[in-house]
Scaffold this active site. Structure first.
Site, PDB file in Angstrom:
ATOM      1  N   HIS A   1      -3.958   4.527   6.624  1.00 57.38           N
ATOM      2  CA  HIS A   1      -2.825   4.028   5.835  1.00 57.38           C
ATOM      3  C   HIS A   1      -1.502   4.378   6.520  1.00 57.38           C
ATOM      4  CE1 HIS A   1      -5.432   3.189   2.337  1.00 57.38           C
ATOM      5  NE2 HIS A   1      -6.097   4.256   2.759  1.00 57.38           N
TER       6      HIS A   1
ATOM      7  N   ASP B   1       0.824  -1.215   0.000  1.00 58.21           N
ATOM      8  CA  ASP B   1       0.000   0.000   0.000  1.00 58.21           C
ATOM      9  C   ASP B   1       0.860   1.268   0.000  1.00 58.21           C
ATOM     10  OD1 ASP B   1      -1.870   2.012   0.605  1.00 58.21           O
ATOM     11  OD2 ASP B   1      -2.212   1.316   2.660  1.00 58.21           O
TER      12      ASP B   1
END
Lengths: 570, 570
Positions: free
Chosen positions: B383, B212
């Site tokens: 994130h 990610d």
């Protein structure tokens, strides 16, 4: 002309009471309250009226096809006989962009500092409709007097040269308008804001202050322009290849810093983009820029130097589609190609709404192998943060306060700051565009509301694009259009040609032949039903076509195109 | 179907070489590389193929009328015989939003944790086309095996429950896909990422990691979800009236924190918005939420309590036009009205492109007198930032690395991070959607390119809106359309009806009667010129109409509407 102010100021709800017997001053913000852009404020006494700034705003996403948004001049129009002058605080688009439209209608002098007027004149050249301009240049510290209104221009700091606050003296008291400002204690040109002048105005008493609210939500102090130079120093020291810097063309201090750093690092500077060339010309002429002889080279000559000897300044900090940087980022510029090893510095932050296009430009530059610096690493704001707004309030100590130049939440936050410095709550006016604030010896109040709506400019049309046109464009943009054309013999109620179906923006036609044929067959049925039911009235036939086709298209595709039936009678 | 990938992957430039003789694994990111959204990666061996996630992307501003953007399934379609399963890392739209479209075409099991599947099932209910679903629930720590691909689900932290990384074992080696993740050392559910499992996978050797990149540009460490609770504590302590909190509906930890703080401050909680009700239901059933009995009240019953006894959770954190918060902000909601004294907490940051609509909502809430907390004051990202990306790299120690889930610049930045942890530069692949990366015993390389473009969904049409349709919609949106309809007697070359001019989105018609009449007169001239010049060919007459009208409109208004001439022959 249509009035489309989102906050409901339609013409029929507007009331401006007759002026009082006693001396008065009215303050009417026409734009810039509750929005970023098209700043303009009218200041009016019994016999005289001036306006401060006349800006434009860039259209919202839902203003399809609109080029720019300007202010509604109706209030000025209704009092044109006493309109004396337009005073300009500085030369940014959101303060001068509406001037060509104002001057088409009103023959008033435009008063401002040299750079403000040079930038305005450049705009007028784009607009060739006006030949004879009455431009009056003032230096900071000077005053402009017409009738009972006398305005002193006071030097403040902002992200371009020649920015001023205005101390506007009227028979009822002094109105202090900050323009856009920050307090830079270490500015590049060595000239901090004229604290002495501001304090003197404050000392003599200020009836009402209007102040820039752009950064009212930011705590602390906006960094000095000089810190950008420090960031540039690091970037210039690290860069192995060419350096390409973009900023707002009018940001003269930023241009100066690029020039200074280029000189220190033995690089030549080339300029790319027309608006930048313009500013360079004016700012040099007005001595706002100090350019060492031999430093500037032509963009065509850049390739004659080693990469590490070159800085290119360019336009396009907002990712504008046709700007130099955007075209560089997709290798679509004749004069320059980005190559791996180039360093690109985007010395600006995206204006709200431009985030995605700036981001796209950055990604494209990465793909070309450039190093990219952007955002806070190479930029500071030109607008004061909370500590500066508080300092301004404490220097001026106004009796009344109107926060301007900001979205509603910024105005509210700025209003709370003013109250913290001692301005009484009831003396703080959070305005919508078009609000009329009146001051007399006995105090001030919101006394009315005038036209404060958007006037949208599309092509050469000013104000003729309104809600109805935008609604159609929105519908067309989302779902496209289908037209059905049929010619009927009026006497025999018989179809003699068609129905033809024409579609744009609904289906991909080369692959939709079957669908179109189906829809056409459906229309033949509809028309034959009309005929067998003896429906001869054209309006009714059209409605049958419209609703029948819309239904068929929706069932087929879940889309709702605009459907236009045309029945021609022969 | 049209392929509209901005990066030039048109079908004719695509090549996928035949598989090698030796064992191999191919990794093909179909979406999520160079963009935020529509994440999907294909993992393929000789006999088997799986896909990880199948997300959607919200359309760009220039995709007029497009509802959502999904992936091109062509690569899967061409290998459908060995497509074994869709593995889902977590239940966010950009990971599951394309599943209804995938399952229309491929009858494969969908494998994921309970909440991921519950959220997917809710989407399938919206899409009624598919009746029998093969959903396979796995717990973190469990593996799913089909053919020669075995996948272990590993618990990680993200902004919803049930999020997993995947360790995908193939004959050539292990592929580790992080999904979306952060490392939260103090998560609300008390379950940090399964460091032991990740380290064990790393220890046994990882051929390639996909990770990610959303926050790859952020230095340091993303704050713990728990810090949002601390911010809430301050807000709840200060709030005098009702508290309205909005976040992403799927953000179960955030909902838990609102529930916890409500309980601590003696407030009841009501929920507004269908997607929130859904999540509440699933998450409670799956024991991801702990709700004290009696704490939740119906939204209709809110008025029975004092303002300081109420918290309302609602949807609309992105300023979506039809969402609950947006409607609350303009007082257009039946069940609830914002009043002065209410506190609104927007516990989310705007997704790029939504900044203006979120800002508009905040301004409107200010106008209603609400206190508003937004942005970093009441939100943390789901994130991981650079330190977490580095930690993941050091735990997994992959031989090869592919940064995914991010714009190009984020992928590049993440690639540089990987190199800093020791992944050799030549083992790092920065991919575009559709790139085919192949690994064999002798190493890995980019070996081909397949369909990686956008497939746009508009209504029930999937992929039938392409560049041509969008170009028409763009033109229509900016300038509107004018149609000219004329019926001619084919034999006599004589106009028997019309010309009629119909316009939409060009002028405001009630005020443009004169203009329209002028244009019509112009057309009569054009037709009579055609006639006197003996032009009888319909195509030529149409071209004269089109160019003549376009010129007249441009001279009049500087606008360039689409002009459609229709000549009917009788």
């Amino acid at each position: 002309m249509e009035y489309t102010d989102g906050r409901g100021s339609t013409p029929d709800t507007l009331i401006v009471p007759a002026p009082p017997e006693e001396p008065y001053v009215r303050i009417v913000p026409l734009g810039g309250c509750g929005e970023i852009g098209r700043n303009m404020t009218v200041i009016e006494t019994r016999d005289d009226m001036i306006a401060v700034d006349c800006g434009l705003m860039f259209p919202d996403d839902d203003m399809f096809g609109v080029d720019i948004v300007i202010n509604d001049f109706s209030y000025i129009r209704e009092r044109a006989h006493k309109f004396r002058a337009l005073l300009v605080t500085h030369g940014h688009e959101d303060h001068i962009g509406g001037i060509p439209y104002l001057l088409r209608e009103f023959d008033v002098p435009v008063v401002g500092t040299g750079l403000s007027l040079a930038l305005t004149r450049a705009k007028m050249r784009e607009d060739r409709s006006k030949k004879d301009l009455r431009f009056v240049t003032v230096e900071p510290g000077e005053a402009y007097v017409d009738g009972e209104i006398a305005t002193e221009f006071i030097h403040i700091n902002h992200s371009l040269a020649g920015a001023c606050a205005l101390a506007i003296r009227t028979p009822v008291g002094t109105i202090f308008h900050t323009g856009d400002f920050k307090f830079d204690q270490t500015p590049i040109d060595g000239r901090p804001a004229d604290f002495a002048a501001i304090a003197r105005v404050g000392d003599r008493g200020v009836l009402c202050m209007l102040s820039d609210s752009t950064n009212a939500e930011r705590s602390g102090h906006t960094l000095s322009e000089r810190t950008v130079g420090e960031a540039f120093a690091g970037i210039f020291a690290r860069a192995k290849g060419r350096i390409i810097v973009t900023s707002f063309a009018s940001n003269v201090p930023r241009i100066q810093q690029v020039i200074d750093k280029a000189e220190q690092h033995g690089r030549k500077v080339a300029f790319l983009g027309r608006s930048l060339q313009n500013v360079l010309h004016f700012a040099t002429e007005l001595k706002h820029l100090r350019i060492p002889p031999g430093l500037v080279v032509k963009i065509d000559d850049v390739d004659e130097y080693e990469p590490e000897q070159i800085v290119v300044m360019t336009t396009g900090s907002q990712g504008e589609p046709m700007s130099a940087l955007t075209r560089l980022s997709v290798r679509d510029h004749k004069l320059l190609k980005i190559v791996p090893g180039d360093t690109v510095v985007i010395s600006a932050t995206p204006i709200p709404g431009n985030e995605k296009s700036v981001s796209r430009t950055i990604n494209n530059l990465y793909k070309l192998g450039a190093h990219v610096y952007h955002g806070a690493s190479a930029h500071v704001s030109g607008h004061g943060s909370q500590e500066e707004l508080l300092l301004m309030l404490n220097l001026v100590r106004p009796q009344h306060f109107i926060p301007v130049h900001g979205e509603y939440r910024m105005l509210v936050t700025h209003a709370r700051l003013a109250e913290r410095t001692g301005v009484p709550n009831e003396n703080v006016f959070i305005c919508e565009n078009g609000d009329v604030i009146e001051f007399t010896a006995s105090g001030g109040d919101k006394i009315g509301k005038t036209y404060g709506g958007n006037v949208m400019v599309d092509g050469s049309g000013v104000g003729d694009v309104g809600e109805a046109v935008l609604r159609d464009r929105k519908h067309l943009s989302a779902d496209g259009i289908m037209m059905v054309v049929v010619t009927v013999d009026a006497e025999e109620a018989r179809v003699v040609a068609g129905p033809d179906v024409i579609s744009r923006g609904v289906f991909y036609l080369p692959e939709s032949g079957d669908v179109m044929e189906e829809l056409r067959a459906k229309l033949v049925d509809i028309l034959s039903d009309c005929s067998s039911e003896g429906i001869r009235d054209v309006a009714t036939v059209k409605e049958h076509i419209r609703s029948g086709l819309a239904k068929a298209v929706y069932e087929k595709s879940k889309r709702r195109p605009m459907v236009i039936p045309v029945v021609m009678e022969v």
